[in-house]
Design a protein around this motif. Structure first.
Motif, PDB file in Angstrom:
ATOM      1  N   GLU A  20     -75.049  10.792  32.650  1.00 10.84           N
ATOM      2  CA  GLU A  20     -75.402  12.123  33.184  1.00 10.84           C
ATOM      3  C   GLU A  20     -76.353  11.974  34.363  1.00 10.84           C
ATOM      4  O   GLU A  20     -76.238  12.693  35.363  1.00 10.84           O
ATOM      5  CB  GLU A  20     -76.007  12.981  32.084  1.00 10.84           C
ATOM      6  CG  GLU A  20     -74.993  13.399  31.029  1.00 10.84           C
ATOM      7  CD  GLU A  20     -75.626  14.176  29.887  1.00 10.84           C
ATOM      8  OE1 GLU A  20     -76.892  14.185  29.837  1.00 10.84           O
ATOM      9  OE2 GLU A  20     -74.885  14.722  29.078  1.00 10.84           O
ATOM     10  N   ARG A  21     -77.329  11.079  34.245  1.00 10.90           N
ATOM     11  CA  ARG A  21     -78.274  10.910  35.347  1.00 10.90           C
ATOM     12  C   ARG A  21     -77.564  10.407  36.604  1.00 10.90           C
ATOM     13  O   ARG A  21     -77.848  10.856  37.720  1.00 10.90           O
ATOM     14  CB  ARG A  21     -79.381   9.940  34.945  1.00 10.90           C
ATOM     15  CG  ARG A  21     -80.365  10.515  33.923  1.00 10.90           C
ATOM     16  CD  ARG A  21     -81.631   9.690  33.863  1.00 10.90           C
ATOM     17  NE  ARG A  21     -81.390   8.300  33.465  1.00 10.90           N
ATOM     18  CZ  ARG A  21     -81.330   7.895  32.200  1.00 10.90           C
ATOM     19  NH1 ARG A  21     -81.477   8.759  31.202  1.00 10.90           N
ATOM     20  NH2 ARG A  21     -81.127   6.632  31.916  1.00 10.90           N
ATOM     21  N   LEU A  23     -74.313  10.763  37.332  1.00  7.95           N
ATOM     22  CA  LEU A  23     -73.425  11.785  37.905  1.00  7.95           C
ATOM     23  C   LEU A  23     -74.229  12.851  38.637  1.00  7.95           C
ATOM     24  O   LEU A  23     -73.832  13.347  39.692  1.00  7.95           O
ATOM     25  CB  LEU A  23     -72.605  12.412  36.789  1.00  7.95           C
ATOM     26  CG  LEU A  23     -71.458  11.557  36.227  1.00  7.95           C
ATOM     27  CD1 LEU A  23     -70.843  12.216  35.005  1.00  7.95           C
ATOM     28  CD2 LEU A  23     -70.399  11.318  37.296  1.00  7.95           C
ATOM     29  N   ARG A  24     -75.382  13.195  38.043  1.00 10.16           N
ATOM     30  CA  ARG A  24     -76.226  14.201  38.691  1.00 10.16           C
ATOM     31  C   ARG A  24     -76.723  13.682  40.043  1.00 10.16           C
ATOM     32  O   ARG A  24     -76.714  14.399  41.049  1.00 10.16           O
ATOM     33  CB  ARG A  24     -77.408  14.539  37.786  1.00 10.16           C
ATOM     34  CG  ARG A  24     -78.260  15.709  38.332  1.00 10.16           C
ATOM     35  CD  ARG A  24     -79.202  16.265  37.271  1.00 10.16           C
ATOM     36  NE  ARG A  24     -79.967  15.229  36.597  1.00 10.16           N
ATOM     37  CZ  ARG A  24     -79.789  14.866  35.334  1.00 10.16           C
ATOM     38  NH1 ARG A  24     -78.841  15.447  34.592  1.00 10.16           N
ATOM     39  NH2 ARG A  24     -80.539  13.937  34.772  1.00 10.16           N
ATOM     40  N   ALA A  25     -77.123  12.415  40.093  1.00 11.33           N
ATOM     41  CA  ALA A  25     -77.602  11.839  41.354  1.00 11.33           C
ATOM     42  C   ALA A  25     -76.492  11.808  42.389  1.00 11.33           C
ATOM     43  O   ALA A  25     -76.709  12.067  43.569  1.00 11.33           O
ATOM     44  CB  ALA A  25     -78.143  10.440  41.111  1.00 11.33           C
ATOM     45  N   ALA A  27     -73.859  13.795  42.428  1.00 12.91           N
ATOM     46  CA  ALA A  27     -73.515  15.165  42.842  1.00 12.91           C
ATOM     47  C   ALA A  27     -74.516  15.663  43.874  1.00 12.91           C
ATOM     48  O   ALA A  27     -74.150  16.376  44.830  1.00 12.91           O
ATOM     49  CB  ALA A  27     -73.483  16.089  41.626  1.00 12.91           C
ATOM     50  N   GLU A  28     -75.778  15.320  43.659  1.00 11.32           N
ATOM     51  CA  GLU A  28     -76.808  15.768  44.597  1.00 11.32           C
ATOM     52  C   GLU A  28     -76.738  14.995  45.916  1.00 11.32           C
ATOM     53  O   GLU A  28     -77.140  15.520  46.966  1.00 11.32           O
ATOM     54  CB  GLU A  28     -78.189  15.598  43.966  1.00 11.32           C
ATOM     55  CG  GLU A  28     -78.423  16.510  42.767  1.00 11.32           C
ATOM     56  CD  GLU A  28     -79.745  16.206  42.071  1.00 11.32           C
ATOM     57  OE1 GLU A  28     -80.389  15.195  42.502  1.00 11.32           O
ATOM     58  OE2 GLU A  28     -80.106  16.932  41.147  1.00 11.32           O
ATOM     59  N   VAL A 154     -66.572  16.466  39.694  1.00 10.42           N
ATOM     60  CA  VAL A 154     -67.742  16.850  40.494  1.00 10.42           C
ATOM     61  C   VAL A 154     -67.242  17.276  41.869  1.00 10.42           C
ATOM     62  O   VAL A 154     -66.743  16.426  42.637  1.00 10.42           O
ATOM     63  CB  VAL A 154     -68.741  15.679  40.618  1.00 10.42           C
ATOM     64  CG1 VAL A 154     -69.936  16.100  41.479  1.00 10.42           C
ATOM     65  CG2 VAL A 154     -69.187  15.204  39.249  1.00 10.42           C
TER      66      VAL A 154
END
Length: 994
Positions: A20-21, A23-25, A27-28, A154
């Motif tokens: 999750e970390r 993918l979040r990075a 995506a951002e 994403v």
């Protein structure tokens, strides 16, 4: 095994949170996604390509080290699946995070860990899309397909995913495994890789390379099992004392060094690498050489691409460049190069000091830059390393390039300090690299000159050098024999050339001659090969020192000692008299108590004592000397029993003629001049290759007795055998020997010169002119002395014609008329004769032979003038010789002394045809006179006025024969005139004449 829906799958390692970390990075920041994808691809396809097996082994080694257990690894390849089971610390959350986080190793702070960078696991990406890890606490996997699905969900990453054709950074998104962990018994962790089809063969090749290099690079591993589709093998490593490692029964010797790295050496290294702060170097050397297939590279600690062509493995903590394939330059690398050289030196020090150690000496040329630097660093230390026998340093040792027995002998006796044993190859470049000074055999031979040893030791030296090349042994020391009176005896001299090896002679008795004999205990077959002379009595006599001693013997301090030594050699050599002419200078004791040269001494019974004049310069040899040595020996050195003989080679005739050279013979220059005159002018000086002559002839007083002695050998040959002069073009000319020449010019035959006599025989041309030679000497000897043999030989000799004229003008000599005509004819026929015109001439007056005044004598040139010269002395020769004789004798022709006036009248008549048949060249007519008168004198015929005048048949026949040039047919013509009918018979009779 697949991840169950959220909330249903155990996640002991926090895989979900990591995903999750990430993918979040992404995506951002889609750029972060792109960066992670590129980085993983770079590692998988670059620095860690073809390293999957090594990286799995490295992780296994680190796990064993963390758990402090023996490292075990099982690698299995079945059905396109590679499994790696290892014992040791199990996988934990930090490990999963490290595996999923590029460049963030979980082993930071573990000094013994092999992995340093946190990216080694990226090697699996090159072979699989679905790596799985099962450990005691659970499992984790990575899936390219599942990662692609998540990224596709994403929105901000969709475009970049499309541009990458669906390629995602596989290892950044871990998934928890479903189901129970399946780990083989005895192991703690299993890595399972489902290989892509194209990667199977490459992985199999990597498995085949698992061997000693891997075990030495990863010392925490003690056992590695490899099962490639049922082909099972096991590699074990057993660590023994003193750094030995036994791998599959083969013993490896290692040398290690480690320590802390000073901060300044790490200033240019990454932060986490600086935190480790330790260095390590390890060399491994197998007994029997590196096994085939061992990677010839630097291990840092796993294989790099830096070539290393040394006979040992190097595992060192060199800093690597970002490609993880090459060593990075910098201070740390320089530091580790020096440490590697030090450790390699210790590795060599641990080996036995045998020639096999030379195999470890590197050459200066390396396989690459790093290899070359390490080699140069090692070579710089070796000369001071205690590697050689007795732990000596190379710079303190000497290697002799010589036969092994010789080196062994020098080593045993300590002749040369720091000498390496003979089994060490003196010409090896490795020895030179160790600093060993190579000494050539010739230089060692030079140094031996200062060595003092017994003669028997020197013979051992010669035996040890028997197989060496002789060009290096010219200065080999040789001990001399001890000889009484020889100051040089008993010492050692440099070089065998010219030394004598006694063979049938006793050196102890030859000290007065200054000879140099090899000591008997040192004699060896090598010495003759180097120029020493195996010297029997003859060879000793040929030594220049003996000749010098003989020549100086009159002035020697002890001439008797010289004589004793030389006479002993001559007696043993059994020399013939005159064989070595120089021996005649040997000083011997004489009857008067003085010492004289042997060539000036006579034997007491020598016949020369009675032959020579009272003032002849000869003494008599001392009786005691004669009794001790005997006649043969004394005669061999030149003491005279008879005449002395001079023998020489290549006598230079011009030099002898102008007295530039001398043989000390009476009138030798005149003999040489005579020989040169016989040979004629030459472009180069002629020589007599073999010359012999009898000496002292000028001292003889009793010639009859002397000639009887000279008629016997060996002197006879010097008289009867001619000398042979050799011209520059190789032509040999026989000339009278000196001895024959000298005797022929002296009154040695009944008080007269031999040329005053003739040999008795059938040739009576010289009878009356020369007396017959006295009896008692054989014909060959008389001929050699110059006794006359024939008229032709006399005229052929230089001056012979003049001698003939002189003898003819001697009224005491008796010559018959027929003999005289033959003498004049022969003189006229002799070619190139020149004489001094005589004042008196032997001529014919009427029917008598007289010696007349030359002013009253004529040469008969025409027979028709004879009636006009009655009472005049005439020189008469065969027809056609008158002009030649008139010129030689400076006499007028007879025809010049008459007027030749015809005072009677005649009648011209035809010559009868019968006469023309006999004299075809006769004139056809003649003038017949009843009474033919010329100058008031009745004559039978006359032709001086160009006509043919005759009175009577006899005169006509002679006139026609003379005019037609057929004087010899005059009587035949007269017979035809008297009886023309007898012509056929007369012609037939004439045809019978020879």
């Amino acid at each position: 095994m697949r991840e169950r829906p959220v909330g249903e799958v155990p996640d002991p390692f926090g895989a979900r949170g990591l995903r999750e970390r990430v993918l979040r990075a992404w995506a951002e920041s889609p750029a972060r996604f792109r960066e992670d994808a590129n980085t993983e691809e770079d590692h998988a396809l670059g620095g860690y390509r073809d390293r999957v097996v090594v990286e799995l082994a490295q992780n296994a080694a680190d796990a064993a080290a963390r758990a402090s257990v023996p490292g075990r690894l099982r690698l299995t390849l079945r059905g396109g699946v590679l499994e790696a089971a290892n014992a040791g610390a199990p996988l934990d959350a930090a490990g999963v995070e490290a595996l999923s986080t590029l460049r963030a190793s979980a082993k930071r702070g573990e000094a013994g860990a092999v992995g340093r960078f946190g990216v080694g696991f990226a090697a699996v990406v090159a072979v699989t899309d679905n790596p799985l890890i099962t450990s005691a606490g659970g499992g984790v996997e990575w899936s390219a397909e599942r990662a692609r699905e998540l990224v596709a969900g994403v929105p901000s990453l969709a475009a970049e995913l499309g541009r990458r054709s669906g390629h995602v950074p596989l290892l950044r998104l871990p998934f928890a495994l479903t189901g129970s962990p399946q780990i083989p018994e005895g192991f703690d962790t299993v890595v399972r890789l489902l290989l892509r089809a194209e990667a199977v063969d490459g992985v199999r090749r990597q498995l085949e390379q698992v061997g000693p290099a891997l075990m030495l690079a990863l010392p925490a591993l003690e056992r590695v099992e490899v099962d490639a589709d049922g082909d099972v093998r096991t590699v074990t490593a057993e660590h023994g004392p003193r750094g030995t490692v036994t791998i599959d029964g083969a013993v490896w010797h290692t040398a290690e060094a480690h320590g802390a790295v000073s901060p300044e050496l790490l200033a240019d290294r990454p932060t986490e690498e600086r935190a480790r702060g330790v260095w390590q170097v390890r060399w491994a050397l197998p007994e029997g050489g590196l096994p085939q297939g061992t990677p010839a590279v630097v291990h840092a600690p796993t294989p790099s691409d830096e070539r290393l062509d040394l006979p040992a493995l190097l595992i060192a903590s060199f800093p690597l460049a970002p490609d993880r394939r090459h060593v990075a330059p910098g201070g740390l690398t320089d530091f580790l190069v020096d440490r590697a050289a030090e450790t390699y030196e210790r590795l060599m020090e641990g080996r036995a000091a045998t020639p096999r150690l030379l195999e470890l000496v590197p050459t200066p040329i390396g396989a690459g830059e790093l290899d070359g630097r390490i080699r140069r660093a090692v070579l710089g230390r070796l000369p001071d390393a205690p590697l050689l026998p007795h732990r000596a340093r190379g710079r303190d040792m000497v290697a002799v390039d010589a036969p092994s027995p010789f080196v062994e002998l020098l080593s045993e006796d300590g002749v040369l300090a720091g000498l390496l044993p003979p089994e060490w190859p003196a010409r090896s470049p490795a020895l030179a690299a160790l600093g060993v000074r190579r000494v050539e055999l010739a230089d060692v031979v030079d140094e031996l000159a200062a060595v003092e040893r017994e003669p028997a030791w020197w013979r051992r030296v010669y035996e040890a050098l028997a197989g060496a090349a002789t060009d290096a042994l010219g200065a080999l020391p040789v001990p001399l024999a001890t000889a009484k009176g020889d100051a040089a005896a008993g010492r050692t001299v440099r070089g065998p050339r010219g030394l004598l090896i006694a063979d049938g002679v006793d050196p102890a008795g030859l000290g007065a001659l200054g000879l140099r004999f090899v000591h008997p205990e040192a004699v060896h077959p090598l010495l003759p090969r180097l120029g020493a002379v195996e010297a029997g009595p003859r060879a000793v006599l040929a030594d220049p020192a003996v000749r010098a001693a003989v020549e100086d013997s009159l002035d020697a301090e002890d001439p008797d000692a010289v004589a004793e030594a030389v006479l002993g050699l001559v007696g043993a050599a059994r020399l013939d008299p005159g064989e070595e002419p120089w021996l005649s200078a040997l000083a011997l004791p004489a009857e008067d108590g003085e010492h004289d040269p042997a060539g000036e001494l006579l034997l007491p019974e020598s016949p020369l004592r009675a032959l020579m004049a009272g003032d002849a310069p000869f003494g008599v040899v001392d009786g005691a000397t004669l009794e001790r040595w005997g006649t043969e020996t004394l005669v061999a050195v030149g003491v005279l029993d008879g005449f002395a003989l001079a023998r020489e080679e290549d006598v230079n005739l011009p030099g002898l003629a102008d007295e530039a050279e001398t043989l000390h013979l009476d009138d030798e220059d005149r003999w040489a001049e005579d020989v040169l005159a016989r040979i004629g002018p030459q472009d180069l000086p002629p020589v007599v290759p073999e010359f012999q002559a009898v000496r002292d002839l000028e001292l003889v007083e009793d010639w009859p007795a002397a000639l009887r002695l000279l008629a016997r050998p060996p002197w006879r040959a010097a008289i009867v055998e001619p000398a042979h002069a050799m011209s520059y073009d190789g032509r040999r000319v026989s000339v009278p020997s000196y001895t024959a020449w000298w005797l022929s010019r002296h009154p040695v035959l009944d008080g007269r010169r031999p040329g005053r006599y003739r040999l008795p025989g059938d040739d009576d041309a010289l009878a009356g002119l020369y007396d017959a030679a006295p009896e008692g000497l054989d014909e060959r000897l008389l001929l050699a002395l110059g006794v006359r043999t024939s008229l032709l030989d006399l005229l052929d000799e230089p001056g012979g014609a003049q001698e003939l004229l002189d003898r003819l003008s001697d009224p005491e000599r008796h010559v018959g008329r027929a003999q005289l005509g033959g003498l004049w004819t022969a003189l006229a026929d002799a070619p190139e004769v020149t004489v001094e015109p005589p004042g008196r001439v032997r001529a014919v007056v009427g029917d008598e032979v007289v010696v007349a005044d030359a002013l009253d004598t004529f040469v008969l040139d025409r027979p028709d003038v004879l009636p006009l010269l009655t009472g005049s002395p005439l020189v008469i020769a065969a027809h056609g010789r008158d002009a030649r004789l008139a010129d030689l004798l400076d006499l007028p022709p007879a025809s010049a002394e008459v007027a030749g006036d015809v005072g009677s009248a005649g009648e011209e008549r035809d010559v009868p045809p019968e006469v023309l048949a006999v004299l075809p060249d006769a004139p056809p007519v003649y003038v017949a006179h009843e009474r033919l008168v010329v100058d008031g004198v009745d004559v039978p015929w006359w032709t001086a006025d160009g006509g043919v005048h005759a009175s009577g048949l006899a005169g006509l026949a002679r006139a026609l024969a003379w005019t037609s040039g057929a004087w010899e047919d005059r009587l035949l013509a007269e017979a035809v005139l008297r009886d023309p009918a007898a012509l056929p018979v007369l012609l037939a009779e004439a045809e019978l004449e020879p």
